[in-house]
Design an enzyme around this catalytic site. Structure first.
Site, mmCIF file in Angstrom:
data_model
loop_
_atom_site.group_PDB
_atom_site.id
_atom_site.type_symbol
_atom_site.label_atom_id
_atom_site.label_comp_id
_atom_site.label_asym_id
_atom_site.label_seq_id
_atom_site.Cartn_x
_atom_site.Cartn_y
_atom_site.Cartn_z
ATOM 1 C CG ASP A 67 44.952 -7.973 41.330
ATOM 2 O OD1 ASP A 67 46.217 -8.072 41.288
ATOM 3 O OD2 ASP A 67 44.370 -6.675 41.473
ATOM 4 C CG ASN A 136 38.468 3.129 39.798
ATOM 5 O OD1 ASN A 136 39.349 2.519 40.450
ATOM 6 N ND2 ASN A 136 37.578 2.365 38.994
ATOM 7 C CG HIS A 138 41.068 -0.194 41.466
ATOM 8 N ND1 HIS A 138 40.716 -0.283 39.790
ATOM 9 C CD2 HIS A 138 42.241 -0.426 41.320
ATOM 10 C CE1 HIS A 138 41.540 -0.362 39.150
ATOM 11 N NE2 HIS A 138 42.764 -0.367 39.934
ATOM 12 C CD GLU A 143 37.204 -1.817 39.352
ATOM 13 O OE1 GLU A 143 37.465 -0.740 39.595
ATOM 14 O OE2 GLU A 143 37.688 -2.259 38.607
HETATM 15 C C1 F6R Z 1 47.625 -4.807 40.574
HETATM 16 C C2 F6R Z 1 46.360 -4.120 41.090
HETATM 17 C C3 F6R Z 1 45.828 -2.666 40.981
HETATM 18 C C4 F6R Z 1 46.802 -1.556 40.569
HETATM 19 C C5 F6R Z 1 46.262 -0.276 40.135
HETATM 20 C C6 F6R Z 1 47.237 0.764 39.857
HETATM 21 O O1 F6R Z 1 47.704 -5.926 41.231
HETATM 22 O O2 F6R Z 1 45.796 -4.710 42.066
HETATM 23 O O3 F6R Z 1 44.907 -2.185 41.890
HETATM 24 O O4 F6R Z 1 47.575 -1.444 41.718
HETATM 25 O O5 F6R Z 1 45.220 -0.611 39.205
HETATM 26 O O6 F6R Z 1 47.977 0.379 38.552
HETATM 27 P P1 F6R Z 1 49.130 1.059 38.038
HETATM 28 O O7 F6R Z 1 50.164 0.841 39.114
HETATM 29 O O8 F6R Z 1 49.368 0.250 36.703
HETATM 30 O O9 F6R Z 1 48.724 2.425 37.963
#
Ligand code: F6R
Length: 250
Positions: A67, A136, A138, A143
């Site tokens: 992303d 959450n 995701h 989401e």
């Molecule tokens: C990042 C991504 C997100 C993260 C998720 C966890 O490229 O796609 O889905 O993997 O938000 O984030 P952290 O590792 O910062 O807790």
């Protein structure tokens, strides 16, 4: 699902890096799906170290990231392309022309998604897709409520996700409202999916996502359907899971 139960963030990083390294050693021209965020940082540090020590060779590897925020230039230290360069690409012997992220600066959102999706199709099946877990549930920026069938698309970020990412920006207003993300269908297309998770703050979500019902309300729950899914989780992240269910997945 295969679960590696590890002690803490450090051990999670080591196991994650080992699995990625094994992939690259066994198939030097691997297509790796990569993630940003706090979770993979420790693993990336180890990959950098092993590459600099001559133990790993990324010269034939291709990477595609999950992303990118919309509207942040690659010079912005909050863009994911900047993150990937700073924490991985600048320090390993990868060909920069073979590292891909969605184009966050493409003003035409549909075009940005279409282009990335076409690229994914051209590159073929990802060998190993690394994921982190959102609070959450995701994965990527898919989401809660995302259709499992979706391919690359533009998402309006939930307030929960925006505030979770707020820590990286100097003010709330700077946190982007939109991001481009691979869809769940793209993610599920990988040969092997590796999700790393650490810390008590995600314990409830780990239980829901991997031991609860499969539902778009918890996007990561779809991973239970993948036939080669590996979870690397530390004690804190697994603290809400029943011991018996964990034993069955080891
Ligand atoms: C990042 C991504 C997100 C993260 C998720 C966890 O490229 O796609 O889905 O993997 O938000 O984030 P952290 O590792 O910062 O807790």
């Amino acid at each position: 699902m295969k679960i590696y139960q590890v002690k803490d963030y450090q051990e999670m990083s080591l196991k994650t890096a080992e699995i990625i390294a094994a992939q690259v050693i066994l198939k030097p021209d691997s297509l790796l799906g990569l993630a940003t965020g706090s979770t993979p940082l420790g693993a990336y540090q180890l990959l950098v170290k092993w590459c600099q020590e001559g133990l790993l060779d990324f010269s034939k590897v291709t990477t595609i990231n999950l992303d990118e925020y919309q509207g942040l230039p690659e010079t912005s230290d909050q863009s994911y392309v900047y993150f990937m360069r700073k924490h991985l690409f600048d320090h390993i012997n990868i060909d920069r022309n073979r590292t891909f992220l969605p184009d966050g600066m493409e003003p035409d959102r549909e075009k940005a998604c279409r282009d990335y999706n076409e690229l994914l199709k051209t590159l073929g099946k990802t060998d190993l897709q690394l994921l982190g877990l959102g609070h959450n549930g995701h994965i990527g920026f898919n989401e809660p409520g995302s259709y499992f069938e979706k391919e690359t698309h533009c998402v309006k970020l939930s307030e929960r996700t925006r505030s979770a990412n707020r820590r990286f920006f100097s003010s709330e207003e700077e946190v982007p409202h939109y991001a481009f993300t691979m869809g769940i269908q793209n993610i599920m297309n990988a040969h092997h999916i590796l999700l790393a998770v650490s810390g008590e703050a995600k314990a409830e979500m780990v239980k829901e996502a991997f031991f609860g019902p499969i539902t778009p309300a918890v996007p990561a729950s779809v991973l239970q359907l993948h036939d080669h899914f590996t979870l690397v989780a530390d004690e804190a992240a697994l603290s809400k899971c029943e011991k018996e269910s964990l034993a069955m997945e080891e």
